[in-house]
Design a protein around this motif. Structure first.
Motif, PDB file in Angstrom:
ATOM      1  N   SER A  47      32.508  32.852  42.068  1.00 50.65           N
ATOM      2  CA  SER A  47      31.329  33.391  41.393  1.00 50.65           C
ATOM      3  C   SER A  47      30.958  32.645  40.117  1.00 50.65           C
ATOM      4  O   SER A  47      29.809  32.689  39.688  1.00 50.65           O
ATOM      5  CB  SER A  47      31.536  34.872  41.081  1.00 50.65           C
ATOM      6  OG  SER A  47      32.632  35.054  40.196  1.00 50.65           O
ATOM      7  N   VAL A  48      31.916  31.966  39.487  1.00 53.36           N
ATOM      8  CA  VAL A  48      31.638  31.248  38.244  1.00 53.36           C
ATOM      9  C   VAL A  48      31.576  29.755  38.556  1.00 53.36           C
ATOM     10  O   VAL A  48      32.574  29.163  38.971  1.00 53.36           O
ATOM     11  CB  VAL A  48      32.726  31.513  37.187  1.00 53.36           C
ATOM     12  CG1 VAL A  48      32.399  30.751  35.900  1.00 53.36           C
ATOM     13  CG2 VAL A  48      32.855  33.006  36.912  1.00 53.36           C
ATOM     14  N   PRO A  49      30.427  29.128  38.392  1.00 52.74           N
ATOM     15  CA  PRO A  49      30.313  27.691  38.694  1.00 52.74           C
ATOM     16  C   PRO A  49      31.328  26.867  37.912  1.00 52.74           C
ATOM     17  O   PRO A  49      31.498  27.037  36.703  1.00 52.74           O
ATOM     18  CB  PRO A  49      28.880  27.356  38.257  1.00 52.74           C
ATOM     19  CG  PRO A  49      28.142  28.651  38.342  1.00 52.74           C
ATOM     20  CD  PRO A  49      29.138  29.705  37.943  1.00 52.74           C
ATOM     21  N   GLY A  50      32.013  25.982  38.644  1.00 54.97           N
ATOM     22  CA  GLY A  50      32.989  25.113  37.996  1.00 54.97           C
ATOM     23  C   GLY A  50      34.298  25.773  37.664  1.00 54.97           C
ATOM     24  O   GLY A  50      35.161  25.152  37.035  1.00 54.97           O
ATOM     25  N   GLN A  51      34.502  27.027  38.088  1.00 54.85           N
ATOM     26  CA  GLN A  51      35.754  27.733  37.802  1.00 54.85           C
ATOM     27  C   GLN A  51      36.203  28.514  39.031  1.00 54.85           C
ATOM     28  O   GLN A  51      36.378  29.730  38.992  1.00 54.85           O
ATOM     29  CB  GLN A  51      35.600  28.678  36.608  1.00 54.85           C
ATOM     30  CG  GLN A  51      35.290  27.984  35.305  1.00 54.85           C
ATOM     31  CD  GLN A  51      35.263  28.955  34.132  1.00 54.85           C
ATOM     32  OE1 GLN A  51      35.943  29.973  34.119  1.00 54.85           O
ATOM     33  NE2 GLN A  51      34.453  28.640  33.133  1.00 54.85           N
ATOM     34  N   SER A  52      36.376  27.827  40.118  1.00 55.96           N
ATOM     35  CA  SER A  52      36.809  28.490  41.354  1.00 55.96           C
ATOM     36  C   SER A  52      38.260  28.933  41.219  1.00 55.96           C
ATOM     37  O   SER A  52      39.079  28.273  40.575  1.00 55.96           O
ATOM     38  CB  SER A  52      36.650  27.544  42.538  1.00 55.96           C
ATOM     39  OG  SER A  52      35.289  27.204  42.714  1.00 55.96           O
ATOM     40  N   ARG A  53      38.567  30.047  41.904  1.00 60.77           N
ATOM     41  CA  ARG A  53      39.883  30.657  41.701  1.00 60.77           C
ATOM     42  C   ARG A  53      40.436  31.178  43.014  1.00 60.77           C
ATOM     43  O   ARG A  53      39.724  31.825  43.783  1.00 60.77           O
ATOM     44  CB  ARG A  53      39.732  31.804  40.691  1.00 60.77           C
ATOM     45  CG  ARG A  53      41.014  32.453  40.240  1.00 60.77           C
ATOM     46  CD  ARG A  53      40.752  33.320  39.015  1.00 60.77           C
ATOM     47  NE  ARG A  53      39.861  34.432  39.308  1.00 60.77           N
ATOM     48  CZ  ARG A  53      40.230  35.716  39.306  1.00 60.77           C
ATOM     49  NH1 ARG A  53      41.474  36.041  39.011  1.00 60.77           N
ATOM     50  NH2 ARG A  53      39.370  36.658  39.571  1.00 60.77           N
ATOM     51  N   PHE A  54      41.695  30.860  43.283  1.00 59.64           N
ATOM     52  CA  PHE A  54      42.463  31.507  44.341  1.00 59.64           C
ATOM     53  C   PHE A  54      43.450  32.432  43.624  1.00 59.64           C
ATOM     54  O   PHE A  54      44.031  32.043  42.605  1.00 59.64           O
ATOM     55  CB  PHE A  54      43.265  30.511  45.171  1.00 59.64           C
ATOM     56  CG  PHE A  54      42.460  29.412  45.815  1.00 59.64           C
ATOM     57  CD1 PHE A  54      41.071  29.464  45.922  1.00 59.64           C
ATOM     58  CD2 PHE A  54      43.110  28.293  46.331  1.00 59.64           C
ATOM     59  CE1 PHE A  54      40.345  28.446  46.518  1.00 59.64           C
ATOM     60  CE2 PHE A  54      42.388  27.265  46.926  1.00 59.64           C
ATOM     61  CZ  PHE A  54      41.009  27.334  47.023  1.00 59.64           C
ATOM     62  N   TYR A  55      43.679  33.626  44.158  1.00 70.19           N
ATOM     63  CA  TYR A  55      44.570  34.532  43.442  1.00 70.19           C
ATOM     64  C   TYR A  55      45.156  35.592  44.357  1.00 70.19           C
ATOM     65  O   TYR A  55      44.677  35.830  45.481  1.00 70.19           O
ATOM     66  CB  TYR A  55      43.838  35.207  42.278  1.00 70.19           C
ATOM     67  CG  TYR A  55      42.719  36.137  42.698  1.00 70.19           C
ATOM     68  CD1 TYR A  55      42.937  37.508  42.817  1.00 70.19           C
ATOM     69  CD2 TYR A  55      41.441  35.657  42.982  1.00 70.19           C
ATOM     70  CE1 TYR A  55      41.902  38.368  43.207  1.00 70.19           C
ATOM     71  CE2 TYR A  55      40.416  36.499  43.365  1.00 70.19           C
ATOM     72  CZ  TYR A  55      40.663  37.858  43.479  1.00 70.19           C
ATOM     73  OH  TYR A  55      39.653  38.697  43.871  1.00 70.19           O
ATOM     74  N   SER A  56      46.181  36.228  43.858  1.00 72.49           N
ATOM     75  CA  SER A  56      46.746  37.413  44.502  1.00 72.49           C
ATOM     76  C   SER A  56      47.304  38.308  43.408  1.00 72.49           C
ATOM     77  O   SER A  56      47.704  37.831  42.344  1.00 72.49           O
ATOM     78  CB  SER A  56      47.841  37.032  45.509  1.00 72.49           C
ATOM     79  OG  SER A  56      48.879  36.316  44.877  1.00 72.49           O
ATOM     80  N   ARG A  57      47.306  39.599  43.672  1.00 75.22           N
ATOM     81  CA  ARG A  57      47.841  40.584  42.728  1.00 75.22           C
ATOM     82  C   ARG A  57      48.941  41.390  43.407  1.00 75.22           C
ATOM     83  O   ARG A  57      48.826  41.754  44.568  1.00 75.22           O
ATOM     84  CB  ARG A  57      46.735  41.539  42.251  1.00 75.22           C
ATOM     85  CG  ARG A  57      45.667  40.877  41.404  1.00 75.22           C
ATOM     86  CD  ARG A  57      44.764  41.925  40.768  1.00 75.22           C
ATOM     87  NE  ARG A  57      43.794  41.326  39.858  1.00 75.22           N
ATOM     88  CZ  ARG A  57      42.547  41.027  40.197  1.00 75.22           C
ATOM     89  NH1 ARG A  57      42.116  41.271  41.427  1.00 75.22           N
ATOM     90  NH2 ARG A  57      41.724  40.491  39.326  1.00 75.22           N
ATOM     91  N   ARG A  58      49.990  41.669  42.636  1.00 78.97           N
ATOM     92  CA  ARG A  58      51.096  42.477  43.143  1.00 78.97           C
ATOM     93  C   ARG A  58      51.446  43.504  42.075  1.00 78.97           C
ATOM     94  O   ARG A  58      51.817  43.137  40.954  1.00 78.97           O
ATOM     95  CB  ARG A  58      52.312  41.595  43.461  1.00 78.97           C
ATOM     96  CG  ARG A  58      52.031  40.553  44.529  1.00 78.97           C
ATOM     97  CD  ARG A  58      53.242  39.667  44.823  1.00 78.97           C
ATOM     98  NE  ARG A  58      53.691  38.901  43.682  1.00 78.97           N
ATOM     99  CZ  ARG A  58      53.093  37.790  43.245  1.00 78.97           C
ATOM    100  NH1 ARG A  58      52.003  37.337  43.849  1.00 78.97           N
ATOM    101  NH2 ARG A  58      53.575  37.139  42.212  1.00 78.97           N
ATOM    102  N   GLY A  59      51.311  44.774  42.413  1.00 77.88           N
ATOM    103  CA  GLY A  59      51.594  45.799  41.428  1.00 77.88           C
ATOM    104  C   GLY A  59      50.509  45.876  40.376  1.00 77.88           C
ATOM    105  O   GLY A  59      49.394  45.391  40.547  1.00 77.88           O
ATOM    106  N   ALA A  60      50.854  46.472  39.235  1.00 79.26           N
ATOM    107  CA  ALA A  60      49.857  46.739  38.195  1.00 79.26           C
ATOM    108  C   ALA A  60      49.470  45.496  37.403  1.00 79.26           C
ATOM    109  O   ALA A  60      48.316  45.362  36.976  1.00 79.26           O
ATOM    110  CB  ALA A  60      50.399  47.802  37.238  1.00 79.26           C
ATOM    111  N   LYS A  61      50.411  44.549  37.202  1.00 81.89           N
ATOM    112  CA  LYS A  61      50.135  43.445  36.289  1.00 81.89           C
ATOM    113  C   LYS A  61      50.371  42.055  36.867  1.00 81.89           C
ATOM    114  O   LYS A  61      49.781  41.082  36.386  1.00 81.89           O
ATOM    115  CB  LYS A  61      50.999  43.609  35.020  1.00 81.89           C
ATOM    116  CG  LYS A  61      50.696  44.856  34.208  1.00 81.89           C
ATOM    117  CD  LYS A  61      51.429  44.853  32.880  1.00 81.89           C
ATOM    118  CE  LYS A  61      52.924  44.981  33.030  1.00 81.89           C
ATOM    119  NZ  LYS A  61      53.617  45.082  31.716  1.00 81.89           N
TER     120      LYS A  61
END
Length: 233
Positions: A47-61
């Motif tokens: 969604s942010v041009p020039g700042q593509s992100r792959f991610y995953s979340r586990r738990g609260a933090k």
């Protein structure tokens, strides 16, 4: 002081010549990485041009992130639940695939950051330990600042030398989430690198050097102050 610290953050920036990363290429890279056990990202954000992100979340933090900026690849484990060995494996896997997909010939510089906490043995307040015991500031701060101290600590900048690769920024402070723990952060800046696909061991060695500095140098520095003494226990 407890000799076994608790790592809470690993990250590295792998810096390269500026380039434009097309979203279809990044989508293909994400699919390739999703097939690797060592990586395990489960979402993307373009969604942010020039700042593509792959991610995953586990738990609260806990979060795992790969951030693709025009001039660098950033790999982050925030509130990490994996050991350093897994982070090193992930760094190599992501960097190798990214270099091939994005046509990055080599990385020209690197940063590596490790944060961990040490539990105190003879003090129940890390602010008192650092400011009063280590820095001998008893009664010298409050009359001038006039308000309570939420977090206090020390900061050092250690330049690169012929014997020691990389500039180190060292921060040692009371941990705001646990009264009797000391937070340590070491950020290594490794300039003038040439890390190609066949040289990724250099990238992991730089990260390991930062981690080792905490256990081999920061720990004994702090441990010398964490002992019983009249007026401090």
């Amino acid at each position: 002081m407890q000799a076994e610290d608790r790592p809470i953050h690993f990250s590295t920036e792998l810096i390269h010549a500026p380039a434009r990363h097309e979203i279809p290429v990044l989508q293909k890279l994400y699919f390739e990485l999703s097939q690797l056990r060592a990586v395990g990202y489960d979402s993307t954000d373009f969604s942010v041009p020039g700042q593509s992100r792959f991610y995953s979340r586990r738990g609260a933090k806990t979060q795992s992130i790969a951030l693709f900026l025009p001039d660098r690849l950033v790999i982050i484990e925030e509130w990490t639940d994996i050991p350093l060995s897994d982070f090193l494996e992930k760094t190599c896997a992501v960097a190798e695939k990214a270099m091939a997909a994005l046509r990055i010939s080599f990385f020209t510089a690197q940063t590596a950051t490790v944060r961990s906490t040490f539990a105190l043995t003879h003090f129940d307040d890390a602010r008192e330990f650092l400011l009063d015991r280590a820095c001998q500031q008893t009664g010298k701060i409050a009359p001038h600042f006039g308000r309570p101290i939420a977090v206090g600590g020390l900061r050092f900048v250690l330049p690169e030398t012929p014997e020691h690769t990389g500039l180190l920024n060292v921060a040692i402070e009371s941990f705001k989430f646990s009264r009797n723990e000391v937070l340590t952060e070491v950020k290594g800046i490794f300039a003038h690198q040439r890390i190609g696909p066949e040289d990724l061991a250099t990238a992991t060695e730089n990260i390991q050097a930062v981690r080792s500095f905490i256990s081999e140098h920061v720990f004994p520095y702090l441990d010398q102050y964490d002992s019983p003494e009249e007026g401090f226990v």
